[in-house]
Design a protein around this motif. Structure first.
Motif, PDB file in Angstrom:
ATOM      1  N   UNK A   1     -53.150  67.455  22.034  1.00 38.74           N
ATOM      2  CA  UNK A   1     -54.205  66.890  22.907  1.00 38.74           C
ATOM      3  C   UNK A   1     -55.197  66.284  21.798  1.00 38.74           C
TER       4      UNK A   1
ATOM      5  N   UNK B   1     -55.218  48.308  26.480  1.00 41.44           N
ATOM      6  CA  UNK B   1     -55.165  48.859  27.717  1.00 41.44           C
ATOM      7  C   UNK B   1     -54.276  50.139  27.861  1.00 41.44           C
ATOM      8  N   UNK B   2     -54.214  50.789  28.726  1.00 36.51           N
ATOM      9  CA  UNK B   2     -53.470  52.069  29.079  1.00 36.51           C
ATOM     10  C   UNK B   2     -51.957  52.005  28.579  1.00 36.51           C
TER      11      UNK B   2
ATOM     12  N   UNK C   1     -50.314  60.355  31.802  1.00 34.49           N
ATOM     13  CA  UNK C   1     -50.451  61.367  30.771  1.00 34.49           C
ATOM     14  C   UNK C   1     -51.732  60.935  29.849  1.00 34.49           C
TER      15      UNK C   1
ATOM     16  N   UNK D   1     -54.049  58.816  30.524  1.00 38.48           N
ATOM     17  CA  UNK D   1     -55.228  58.406  31.147  1.00 38.48           C
ATOM     18  C   UNK D   1     -56.173  59.701  31.299  1.00 38.48           C
ATOM     19  N   UNK D   2     -56.147  60.872  31.395  1.00 35.58           N
ATOM     20  CA  UNK D   2     -57.193  61.872  31.301  1.00 35.58           C
ATOM     21  C   UNK D   2     -57.910  61.867  29.907  1.00 35.58           C
TER      22      UNK D   2
ATOM     23  N   UNK E   1     -60.123  59.263  29.553  1.00 32.49           N
ATOM     24  CA  UNK E   1     -61.431  59.352  30.343  1.00 32.49           C
ATOM     25  C   UNK E   1     -62.349  60.439  29.432  1.00 32.49           C
ATOM     26  N   UNK E   2     -61.700  61.593  28.871  1.00 31.51           N
ATOM     27  CA  UNK E   2     -62.479  62.492  28.145  1.00 31.51           C
ATOM     28  C   UNK E   2     -63.028  61.686  26.750  1.00 31.51           C
TER      29      UNK E   2
ATOM     30  N   UNK F   1     -64.001  58.626  26.806  1.00 24.34           N
ATOM     31  CA  UNK F   1     -64.949  57.687  27.755  1.00 24.34           C
ATOM     32  C   UNK F   1     -66.327  58.563  27.747  1.00 24.34           C
ATOM     33  N   UNK F   2     -65.917  59.981  28.418  1.00 25.30           N
ATOM     34  CA  UNK F   2     -66.972  60.736  28.664  1.00 25.30           C
ATOM     35  C   UNK F   2     -67.911  61.071  27.355  1.00 25.30           C
TER      36      UNK F   2
ATOM     37  N   UNK G   1     -58.310  47.304  32.532  1.00 26.77           N
ATOM     38  CA  UNK G   1     -59.241  47.954  31.653  1.00 26.77           C
ATOM     39  C   UNK G   1     -58.914  48.046  30.291  1.00 26.77           C
TER      40      UNK G   1
ATOM     41  N   UNK H   1     -59.725  48.911  26.519  1.00 25.87           N
ATOM     42  CA  UNK H   1     -60.657  49.803  25.778  1.00 25.87           C
ATOM     43  C   UNK H   1     -61.023  49.255  24.395  1.00 25.87           C
TER      44      UNK H   1
ATOM     45  N   UNK I   1     -55.678  50.448  39.344  1.00 26.42           N
ATOM     46  CA  UNK I   1     -55.324  49.424  38.225  1.00 26.42           C
ATOM     47  C   UNK I   1     -54.045  49.870  37.450  1.00 26.42           C
TER      48      UNK I   1
ATOM     49  N   UNK J   1     -52.171  65.895  36.496  1.00 37.10           N
ATOM     50  CA  UNK J   1     -52.569  64.850  36.018  1.00 37.10           C
ATOM     51  C   UNK J   1     -53.967  64.812  36.551  1.00 37.10           C
TER      52      UNK J   1
ATOM     53  N   UNK K   1     -61.879  66.965  33.250  1.00 36.61           N
ATOM     54  CA  UNK K   1     -62.514  66.132  32.115  1.00 36.61           C
ATOM     55  C   UNK K   1     -63.785  65.575  32.759  1.00 36.61           C
TER      56      UNK K   1
END
Lengths: 110, 221
Positions: free
Chosen positions: A9, A26-27, A46, A48-49, A52-53, A55-56, A74, A76, B53, B76, B83
């Protein structure tokens, strides 16, 4: 494929930062690039999380933009903190890969 | 629910209509599972917007949700939940207060209408709101059962039920019969009067509960 370990990860996080640094993306494109670099088949779900992390932790910023075909996407891009983090990752990776290569090389020599 | 969350929810409700029927079941399961998590309502909507999206983008390329999500939907969702920031204790408390106030005014209005009809039909026509011990127990039972149902539905969102349809139906039928039986028993046999006040006064109290609930709700993210 789900990411099986914390280490992978962490490596993926660094690689995703590198892909995004090259250009705003994008993703799906991130997943495709990882696949092209030999990470195997990775779905957007897979990664995406991981996005998110990132981004967080304020390493990425996502903006919804019109796409050439169909719905909005979206995109990034790295933040300043993200660039610093990527440089840090690169340094760490260099050190670690050197150490691992030396170890494995040493094993071969024994 | 605050204004920002409400706007995002509306946008998502519109955008999710473009999801193909063949992708909709799994998408719904993912959202139901996320609804049962301790993410704030706002974060739930942010994640929902992203998932919509991803699915719509996949549909555009001809990929189904299986390909977009990689098949391991629960895992997921668990990673997403891990997260994202969790609700603070204050947010959890406020949310419980809002849910309780909403349940109170909705059940209160039902009781009010029931009392109003009883008053109009009866010859005395005193316009009195009567609340029995049975009614109060029923309110507690209804709120408890509603919470259990929500918990069960969100926690079992990804479980395959197709092969046990009849058994599941019989279980639900049995549990529903017991609950409705208990509610009817309470309202008929536990008739000790606890509250007996003017119908108008209870209408004002319910209105105040409704307004308080709405005001607090605006502060919850």
């Amino acid at each position: 494929m789900l990411i099986p370990s914390q280490m992978l990860k962490g490596i993926l996080e660094g690689c995703i930062l590198e892909i995004i640094q090259k250009r705003e993306t994008y993703a799906y494109e991130i997943a495709k690039q990882l696949e092209e670099y030999g990470f195997g088949s990775i779905s957007e779900g897979t990664i995406y999380p991981i996005i998110l992390r990132l981004q967080k932790n304020e390493l990425l910023k996502g903006t919804l933009k019109d796409s050439n075909s169909g719905p909005k996407r979206k995109y990034y891009r790295l933040t300043v903190k993200g660039v610093d983090n990527l440089n840090q990752f690169k340094d760490n990776w260099q050190e670690m890969s050197l150490a691992v290569n030396q170890l494995l090389g040493g094993e071969d020599n024994e | 629910m605050n204004k920002l969350t409400k706007e995002l929810l509306k946008k998502n409700n519109t955008r999710e209509k473009a999801i193909f029927k063949s992708n909709n079941d799994i998408y719904t399961n993912m959202i139901v599972y996320l609804r049962g998590s301790d993410l704030t309502e706002y974060d739930q909507e942010v994640v929902r917007a992203d998932i919509i999206e991803l699915i719509l983008d996949g549909q555009q390329r001809g990929d189904d949700i299986q390909k977009v999500m990689g098949g391991q939907y629960k895992e997921i969702c668990d990673e997403i939940i891990e997260v994202m920031p969790k609700k603070t204790k204050k947010e959890v408390t406020l949310e419980y207060v809002v849910i309780s106030l909403n349940a109170l005014w909705i059940l209160g209005v039902i009781a009010l209408v029931k009392n109003l009809i009883t008053n109009v039909i009866s010859e005395e026509n005193q316009m009195v709101f009567v609340l029995t011990l049975g009614d109060m127990i029923n309110v507690a039972v209804i709120i408890f059962v509603a919470n259990i149902i929500i918990w069960y539905v969100t926690q079992t969102a990804f479980e395959a039920r197709a092969d046990k349809k009849i058994l599941t139906y019989l279980k639900i039928w049995f549990i529903a019969t017991v609950i409705f039986g208990a509610i009817i028993f309470n309202s008929i046999y536990i008739d000790m009067v606890v509250v007996s006040i003017s119908l108008w006064l209870i209408a004002v109290i319910l209105l105040l509960i409704f307004i308080t609930g709405k005001m607090i709700s605006k502060k919850v993210s």
